[in-house]
Design a protein around this motif. Structure first.
Motif, mmCIF file in Angstrom:
data_model
loop_
_atom_site.group_PDB
_atom_site.id
_atom_site.type_symbol
_atom_site.label_atom_id
_atom_site.label_comp_id
_atom_site.label_asym_id
_atom_site.label_seq_id
_atom_site.Cartn_x
_atom_site.Cartn_y
_atom_site.Cartn_z
ATOM 1 N N SER A 1 0.831 -1.206 0.000
ATOM 2 C CA SER A 1 0.000 0.000 0.000
ATOM 3 C C SER A 1 0.864 1.254 0.000
ATOM 4 C CB SER A 1 -0.926 -0.005 1.219
ATOM 5 O OG SER A 1 -1.661 1.193 1.303
ATOM 6 N N GLU B 1 -1.065 2.487 -3.825
ATOM 7 C CA GLU B 1 -2.427 2.295 -3.350
ATOM 8 C C GLU B 1 -3.269 1.569 -4.392
ATOM 9 O OE1 GLU B 1 -4.127 2.715 -0.712
ATOM 10 O OE2 GLU B 1 -2.716 3.758 0.608
ATOM 11 N N HIS C 1 -2.488 -2.131 -4.250
ATOM 12 C CA HIS C 1 -3.050 -2.671 -3.006
ATOM 13 C C HIS C 1 -4.556 -2.887 -3.147
ATOM 14 C CE1 HIS C 1 -4.796 -2.229 1.086
ATOM 15 N NE2 HIS C 1 -3.748 -3.001 1.432
#
Length: 323
Positions: A255, A259, A262
């Motif tokens: 992450s 992001e 993820h």
């Protein structure tokens, strides 16, 4: 007269001359070379019988050899090298090109070499139509000699296979099929028979490891509701985590880097790609689909064979692997 014409064409092919015929009919034929070349041959039938006599022959050429010989078509070349094809039915295109160039001092295209391979297989093993005509006999023999086998016949073209892993973590082949096209319907057809034959049921206790073939994932979820279905190509650290806490630790690091990555990973079913979320009733912890990739390599040459020869070869590969 046809044998005489074949002999003239063969001479032209082997010696590098583009010969042609003048006064060419059922009773007589004259072979000539390029315009301005002295070479020529004349032959005709003797009376009403089939005996052909060469009446005149001028053997000297006053022209040069041709690198592009129209007599060296795939039919002539296949018949010339038929013994080589008998010894090696899978004679490679690259080798054919090199041998023809070395023997006849001409260069043929890859297309001609591929046509040679196809025509040789027809001469040695029969046409595609003849091979398909023998499939039911082949199926009957498989059922007779391999009690408990299942054989289904339909008009398809691609190869599917199902592989298992034995107690020593080695490949154990179970089933294979030749299908027209890889899609959801084809996979459903294949897996339904597999489900029935090896009694998978709803999949409880089974682990399915697949690649991303078209429609395969959906069919697995449809037929094997309680099976674990895993893929082989996600991020290693999170994938190899054996506890939820360790998994979360590595997912946090992913992450921090991305992001987007993820979020994309979390959209996947975690039990499909992380050991930390594998179901407890399954005793299989493999993450890779390497056994299928390795076995695929052994079938590469089989895919180029005619249908009956391909099935026989795949069957022998399965039997040797099981032994």
């Amino acid at each position: 007269m046809e044998e005489f014409r074949i002999a003239v064409r063969t001479y032209g092919a082997l010696n590098g001359y583009n010969l042609k015929f003048k006064c060419n009919d059922r009773k007589r034929a004259q072979g000539v070379c390029k315009v301005g070349c002295n070479w020529r041959i004349w032959a005709s039938k003797l009376g009403s019988n089939e005996i052909v006599q060469v009446k005149s022959y001028t053997p000297e050429h006053t022209c040069t050899r041709s690198q592009n010989n129209r007599h060296c078509n795939y039919i002539f070349l296949t018949n010339k090298y038929l013994e080589q094809f008998k010894a090696d039915p899978d004679w490679k295109t690259k080798s054919i090109l090199a041998i023809v160039k070395d023997d006849l001092k001409i260069e043929i295209s890859r297309n001609v070499a591929n046509k040679m391979r196809k025509y040789a297989k027809e001469l040695l093993f029969g046409t595609m139509e003849e091979q398909f005509g023998l499939l039911r006999r082949y199926a009957a023999e498989v059922l007779r000699s391999n009690t408990g086998s299942t054989v289904m016949i339909s008009l398809h073209e691609q190869v599917f296979k199902a592989l298992g892993q034995d107690t020593t973590d080695c490949i154990y082949p179970m089933a294979y099929a030749v299908v027209r096209k890889e899609n959801t319907d084809a996979w459903r057809w294949f897996l339904k028979y597999l489900q029935e034959d090896i009694k998978i049921g709803n999949g409880r206790g089974w682990t399915l490891m697949t690649d991303h073939q078209k429609g395969l994932h959906n069919v697995c979820e449809e037929l094997f509701l309680e099976a674990e279905h895993r893929f082989c190509d996600f991020l290693w650290r999170a994938t190899k985590s054996t506890t939820v806490a360790e998994f979360r630790q590595w997912m946090q690091k992913i992450s921090e880097v991305s992001e987007e990555a993820h979020g994309w990973l979390l959209k996947r079913h975690l039990q499909e790609w992380s050991r930390s979320h594998f179901l407890e009733h399954s005793k299989c912890d493999i993450l890779l689909n390497n056994i299928c990739e390795v076995f695929n390599k052994t079938l590469l040459e089989d895919r180029e064979k005619m249908i009956l020869n391909m099935l026989k070869s795949v069957q022998m590969t399965f039997m040797k692997r099981i032994q």
